[in-house]
Write an enzyme that holds these catalytic residues in place. Sequence first.
Site, short mmCIF file in Angstrom:
data_model
loop_
_atom_site.label_atom_id
_atom_site.label_comp_id
_atom_site.label_asym_id
_atom_site.label_seq_id
_atom_site.Cartn_x
_atom_site.Cartn_y
_atom_site.Cartn_z
CB THR A 63 43.55 43.20 46.12
OG1 THR A 63 42.97 44.46 45.79
CG2 THR A 63 42.63 42.43 47.03
NE ARG A 86 32.83 54.00 42.57
CZ ARG A 86 31.87 54.90 42.43
NH1 ARG A 86 30.63 54.54 42.27
NH2 ARG A 86 32.14 56.20 42.44
CG PHE A 89 27.36 47.64 45.10
CD1 PHE A 89 27.80 48.95 45.20
CD2 PHE A 89 28.13 46.74 44.39
CE1 PHE A 89 28.98 49.35 44.62
CE2 PHE A 89 29.31 47.13 43.80
CZ PHE A 89 29.74 48.45 43.92
N GLY A 147 20.94 42.35 37.85
CA GLY A 147 21.53 42.29 36.52
C GLY A 147 22.05 40.91 36.20
CB CYS A 187 38.00 43.79 41.95
SG CYS A 187 39.33 44.92 41.54
N1 LIG Z 1 41.37 47.47 38.67
C1 LIG Z 1 40.70 47.86 39.75
O1 LIG Z 1 39.62 48.44 39.66
C2 LIG Z 1 41.28 47.64 41.10
C3 LIG Z 1 40.71 48.30 42.21
C4 LIG Z 1 41.25 48.11 43.46
C5 LIG Z 1 42.34 47.26 43.64
N2 LIG Z 1 42.88 46.60 42.56
C6 LIG Z 1 44.03 45.74 42.78
O2 LIG Z 1 45.21 46.43 42.36
C7 LIG Z 1 46.17 45.52 41.82
C8 LIG Z 1 46.56 45.95 40.41
O3 LIG Z 1 45.42 45.84 39.60
P1 LIG Z 1 45.33 46.51 38.14
O4 LIG Z 1 43.92 46.34 37.68
O5 LIG Z 1 45.94 47.85 38.20
O6 LIG Z 1 46.31 45.52 37.34
P2 LIG Z 1 46.89 45.70 35.85
O7 LIG Z 1 47.05 44.34 35.32
O8 LIG Z 1 46.08 46.71 35.11
O9 LIG Z 1 48.34 46.36 36.09
C9 LIG Z 1 49.42 45.71 36.67
C10 LIG Z 1 50.69 46.27 36.06
O10 LIG Z 1 51.83 45.77 36.78
C11 LIG Z 1 52.89 45.58 35.87
N3 LIG Z 1 53.89 44.71 36.45
C12 LIG Z 1 53.81 43.39 36.74
N4 LIG Z 1 54.97 42.94 37.28
C13 LIG Z 1 55.80 44.01 37.37
C14 LIG Z 1 57.12 44.19 37.84
N5 LIG Z 1 57.84 43.18 38.35
N6 LIG Z 1 57.66 45.42 37.76
C15 LIG Z 1 56.96 46.45 37.24
N7 LIG Z 1 55.71 46.33 36.77
C16 LIG Z 1 55.13 45.14 36.84
C17 LIG Z 1 52.20 45.01 34.64
O11 LIG Z 1 53.00 45.15 33.48
C18 LIG Z 1 50.92 45.86 34.59
O12 LIG Z 1 51.09 47.02 33.81
C19 LIG Z 1 45.53 44.14 41.90
O13 LIG Z 1 45.94 43.50 43.09
C20 LIG Z 1 44.06 44.46 41.96
O14 LIG Z 1 43.31 43.46 42.62
C21 LIG Z 1 42.38 46.79 41.31
#
Ligand SMILES: NC(=O)c1ccc[n+]([C@@H]2O[C@H](COP(=O)([O-])OP(=O)(O)OC[C@H]3O[C@@H](n4cnc5c(N)ncnc54)[C@H](O)[C@@H]3O)[C@@H](O)[C@H]2O)c1
Length: 436
Positions: A122, A154, A252, A256, A263
């Site tokens: 994001t 989600r 939604f 709660g 996010c």
């Molecule tokens: N978690 C959710 O539900 C969700 C949903 C939609 C969008 N997003 C978005 O997706 C993105 C990732 O979120 P997430 O929850 O998966 O994060 P996370 O922290 O679980 O995972 C990120 C991963 O990237 C790795 N990383 C960082 N720098 C790196 C590099 N230079 N090379 C290789 N690996 C690297 C980290 O070690 C980590 O394992 C964010 O922007 C988040 O806003 C998350």
Amino acid sequence: MKIAMVGSGYVGLVSGACFADFGHDVVCIDKDQSKIDRLREGVMPIYEPGLDALVASNVKAGRLSFTTDLAEGIKDASAIFIAVGTPSRRGDGHADLSYVYAVAREVGESLSNDAVVVTKSTVPVGTGDEVERILRESGTTHRVAVVSNPEFLREGAAIGDFKRPDRIVIGAEDDFGREVMREVYRPLFLNESPILFTSRRSSELIKYAANAFLATKITFINEMADLCEKVGGNVQDVARGIGLDGRIGGKFLHAGPGYGGSCFPKDTLALLKTAEDYESPVRIVEAVVKVNDLRKRAMGRKVVEALGGAEVARGKRAALLGLTFKPNTDDMRDSPAIAIAQTLADAGVSVAAYDPEGMELAKPLMPEVEMVADPYAAIEGADVIVIVTEWDAFRALDLGRVKALAKAPVLVDLRNVYKPEMMREAGFAYTSVGRH
Ligand SMILES: NC(=O)c1ccc[n+]([C@@H]2O[C@H](COP(=O)([O-])OP(=O)(O)OC[C@H]3O[C@@H](n4cnc5c(N)ncnc54)[C@H](O)[C@@H]3O)[C@@H](O)[C@H]2O)c1
């Protein structure tokens, strides 16, 4: 088609495993050596229902592999996804894009074929332009298109959401980008999942607008819940009464303790910063952020009230059932439980807690809380029991056992899991959110 997924966290791992399940050849890359080692041994770094089996079957089929070596991982890949974290920057709430830009730089330096670089993280409007600039600066001679493809899955239902999405948004500026992305999502095209092609900037904004809108819905119904408590209404009836209107929709609208998670808190803040930078205020979102922040501690005070007020709460004991920001995840990021436990500790209330999956990650965030092995161990000797997260395990508690174990039958249900009449009949002093 070969796909490289840079970042094997929540989004990268789920997306990578699902793409492999579609039949693509996927390499998941992460700089965290221990995460990659564990994945190679079949150990999941996160809790997500069904993920271990999906990963195992695709590894076995030879379509999914893991590496820390980015240059090797992206070799021959037609699509290189960036799925690294974009947390709030310390101090100002802007999205921290340093991880995204670091990956763009490394990809530019290592690229050995034409490819589409896709931001799945994001990222604020304009990030794609900067990724494109970094790639150009790296001096690569290969054809590269930069595409935005935000992820809407989600946690807790991630695989289903990825495979049967409400929509797929693709922000691309040229045909090369659009063509490769069509190929990536071909199985979903065949399923007739709606795919929306937009400009890159629109696509980047869609993700923030979606999360801000959902956060607004939650905050709206939470304020209606407070009003219900004052005027004698039932927020669940209000939510149903408005949600049946197709223009509003019933999702939604569950009152709660306030939204949390990885996010909504960071994305609403980042949207405020973008709006500030472009001098185009988003005042509704400003209000949502403020109201939600205040709400988490207010829920802690609600528990103190249930104990008889600040005067008598000191020295008492609370049992927290559930710590994660929602069920079916171990994610503790910005969970309301953290502020609730802190408010209780500030009021001199000791806290025992149980969560089916979140305790490991919760421990360092809530050092004042005693983590116990099951719900009844938390309840034993408690002056108040608080349902913080609506895990299934708390929906059918043995109420007789609860009453026998607790010091007092006082229950604060912050997720409206139980029916007030039923709880009163069972002899509990019961409070919930927006109901009497
Ligand atoms: N978690 C959710 O539900 C969700 C949903 C939609 C969008 N997003 C978005 O997706 C993105 C990732 O979120 P997430 O929850 O998966 O994060 P996370 O922290 O679980 O995972 C990120 C991963 O990237 C790795 N990383 C960082 N720098 C790196 C590099 N230079 N090379 C290789 N690996 C690297 C980290 O070690 C980590 O394992 C964010 O922007 C988040 O806003 C998350």
